[in-house]
Design an enzyme around this catalytic site. Structure first.
Site, mmCIF file in Angstrom:
data_model
loop_
_atom_site.group_PDB
_atom_site.id
_atom_site.type_symbol
_atom_site.label_atom_id
_atom_site.label_comp_id
_atom_site.label_asym_id
_atom_site.label_seq_id
_atom_site.Cartn_x
_atom_site.Cartn_y
_atom_site.Cartn_z
ATOM 1 N N HIS A 183 104.989 54.806 7.505
ATOM 2 C CA HIS A 183 103.554 54.791 7.982
ATOM 3 C C HIS A 183 102.904 53.886 7.753
ATOM 4 O O HIS A 183 101.287 53.983 7.661
ATOM 5 C CB HIS A 183 102.825 56.202 7.543
ATOM 6 C CG HIS A 183 103.622 57.463 7.492
ATOM 7 N ND1 HIS A 183 103.730 58.303 8.765
ATOM 8 C CD2 HIS A 183 104.613 57.884 6.626
ATOM 9 C CE1 HIS A 183 104.674 59.255 8.382
ATOM 10 N NE2 HIS A 183 105.007 59.298 7.287
ATOM 11 N N SER A 304 94.819 26.835 16.833
ATOM 12 C CA SER A 304 93.590 27.199 17.800
ATOM 13 C C SER A 304 93.023 25.759 18.036
ATOM 14 O O SER A 304 92.758 25.019 17.350
ATOM 15 C CB SER A 304 93.079 28.348 17.133
ATOM 16 O OG SER A 304 91.638 28.211 17.371
ATOM 17 N N LYS A 310 93.608 27.869 11.902
ATOM 18 C CA LYS A 310 94.722 28.826 12.105
ATOM 19 C C LYS A 310 96.136 28.218 12.481
ATOM 20 O O LYS A 310 96.111 26.979 12.672
ATOM 21 C CB LYS A 310 94.298 29.266 13.591
ATOM 22 C CG LYS A 310 92.972 30.035 13.394
ATOM 23 C CD LYS A 310 93.202 31.487 13.172
ATOM 24 C CE LYS A 310 93.379 32.194 14.565
ATOM 25 N NZ LYS A 310 93.293 33.531 14.425
ATOM 26 N N GLU A 317 104.945 36.827 18.868
ATOM 27 C CA GLU A 317 103.996 37.337 19.885
ATOM 28 C C GLU A 317 104.380 37.223 21.238
ATOM 29 O O GLU A 317 104.534 38.362 22.015
ATOM 30 C CB GLU A 317 102.876 36.739 19.575
ATOM 31 C CG GLU A 317 101.753 36.840 18.313
ATOM 32 C CD GLU A 317 100.620 36.290 18.517
ATOM 33 O OE1 GLU A 317 99.735 36.206 19.252
ATOM 34 O OE2 GLU A 317 100.528 35.483 17.136
#
Ligand code: ARG
Length: 486
Positions: A183, A304, A310, A317
């Protein structure tokens, strides 16, 4: 691996210089018949043609034609001279295609007619005899099977490489402790090596699925002709042997219309990509500065354009994203087939682009992931710190009490009280003194602190399939040996 397999197919342009010889065919209405009195419009031509994408199967088409011609000569349907001419012509065509000289024409609809017409240009009548006893329907089914067989083998190679990488990393991290989650809540400590071997298991099943798919796809449709077979005395087994098939398709109607093998390939691919996507999701989470378990090498990340701090895990992804298109291709194929009566229907031409894209996506993804998983930097301290929080060893305390004679449900209750106390105090179970612990149950002895350590917890899970470092080491070594020995 030839370049033509890896590179995406080159889309031909409609503005391409026409080949005068091929235009003769085009001017005679269409390539396939003198029976049609008016040509199709340019839009319909583009709508129905497949050469833009099926030229990718050119080498398989040539191999299939050569095997067919050899068989026709063997059974005496064409002469030895015809066969020699066909072989000579096909060698020229192969060179032309490989060197990019071949003039693909949309007027000739698909890869099969383009190659056949060029053959006729080069060698004359022998070229016109090639299509004896076959149809594009069994020809295309053969081409796709040959193409997909090769792709399946390439995917197996890439899968093996990825599994070796995972096993090697598992060996490196057989005793690196991290929190195991259920979970997405800290559950019990596990080793990072054990976690990686879970993915090695998934990819092993993927390999089995592709092997299973290959066994069924490796049957020869050629000889089915348009749908009913042919009246020529063909030898299908001979063609099957030449092309490396394990046997022939047993029913001609099924042979030209079956695309199960493509669906199975897409299904195996979709399941594989689902595994890749789960791994990707974990990589993304692990690389989040909030978690900080790993860092991916810079070559798999981008920055970025606005936020200088970043470093984004673009590759996982995208792999997670590309899983969607692979799933889509599976659904498209299932839908393509669901309404088709026997036997061949032009719908089938729609099977290829999704199939090609599936194979490309899977191959590229596996290649990149093998490299990426080798280069991950693991932050053992963050993993350990996270495992030390969240009462990861609570189950160990319960198991300890069970071993001292308490029924498990009662032990569970005792530990729940201990956890509650720790939560109030803001400390871990292992930080409680022996006296404090004994207040929960008098059976607790001095040996408890070893049980409550992270090492004690993982070491205790020492059976086949469990997380103990010794087990992980053995499993990783065995896998490396198995995969290295082929
Ligand atoms: N381009 C076609 C395909 O991909 C080849 C078979 C065409 N056969 C036919 N009878 N129109 O399926």
């Amino acid at each position: 691996m030839t370049a033509s397999l890896i590179a995406p197919y080159n889309r031909i342009t409609m503005t391409q210089k026409p080949n005068p010889a091929q235009d003769q065919f085009a001017n005679k209405a269409q390539a396939w018949s003198a029976r049609f009195s008016e040509p199709v419009s340019d839009l319909v031509k583009r709508y129905t043609a497949s050469v833009e994408f099926d030229q990718r199967m050119a080498m398989q088409d040539i191999a299939g034609s050569l095997a067919h011609a050899e068989m026709l000569a063997h059974v005496g349907v064409i002469s030895a001279k015809d066969l020699a001419d066909i072989e000579r012509g096909m060698a020229v065509i192969k060179d032309e295609i490989e060197s990019g000289q071949f003039q693909w024409s949309i007027d000739l609809e698909d890869v099969h007619l383009n190659i056949e017409k060029r053959l006729v240009e080069l060698i004359g009548d022998a070229g016109k005899r090639l299509h004896t006893g076959r149809s594009r329907n069994d020809q295309v089914a053969t081409d796709i099977r040959l193409w997909l067989r090769e792709q399946t083998d390439l995917i197996q190679e890439q899968l093996t490489k990825l599994r070796i990488t995972l096993a090697e990393q598992a060996l490196n991290h057989a005793d690196t402790i991290m929190p195991g989650f259920t979970h997405l809540q800290v559950a019990q400590p596990v080793t990072f090596g054990h976690h990686l071997l879970a993915y090695a298991e998934m990819f092993a099943r993927d390999g089995q699925r592709f092997a299973d798919c290959r066994a069924r796809l490796n049957r020869l449709p050629l000889g089915a002709a348009a749908l009913a077979g042919t009246s020529y005395p063909i030898d299908r087994e001979r063609v099957a042997r030449t092309l490396g098939f394990d046997g022939v398709c047993q029913n001609s109607l099924d042979a030209v219309s079956d695309r199960d093998f493509a669906i199975e390939f897409c299904a195996a691919s979709a399941i594989l990509m689902m595994h890749v996507s789960r791994l990707s999701e974990e990589l993304v989470l692990w690389m989040s500065p909030k978690i900080g378990f790993i860092t991916l090498a810079d070559r798999f990340c981008t920055g970025s354009s606005i936020m200088p701090q970043k470093k984004n895990p673009d590759v996982p992804e995208l792999a997670r994203g590309k899983t969607g298109r692979v799933n889509g291709h599976l659904i498209a194929l299932l839908t393509l087939m669901k309404g088709q009566p026997l036997a061949y229907n032009k719908d089938n031409q729609e099977d290829k682009e999704g199939l090609f894209d599936t194979a490309d996506t899977v191959r590229d993804t596996l290649t990149i992931f093998a490299d990426m998983m080798q280069g991950i930097a693991v932050n053992k301290e963050s993993m350990r710190a996270a495992a030390a929080q969240g009462f990861a060893t609570a189950t160990d305390l319960a198991d300890y009490l069970v071993k001292k004679g308490l029924p498990f449900r009662d032990a569970h209750e005792v530990v729940a009280h201990a956890v509650l106390t720790c939560e109030k105090k803001g400390c871990d179970l292992s930080a409680l003194t022996l006296t404090e612990l004994q207040a929960f149950d008098s059976r607790i002895g001095a040996d408890i602190h070893e049980v409550l350590t992270l090492e004690g917890s993982v070491n205790a899970r020492n059976h086949v399939g469990a997380t103990a470092p010794a087990r992980v080491k053995d499993a990783a070594k065995a896998l490396i040996n198995q995969l290295r020995s082929g």
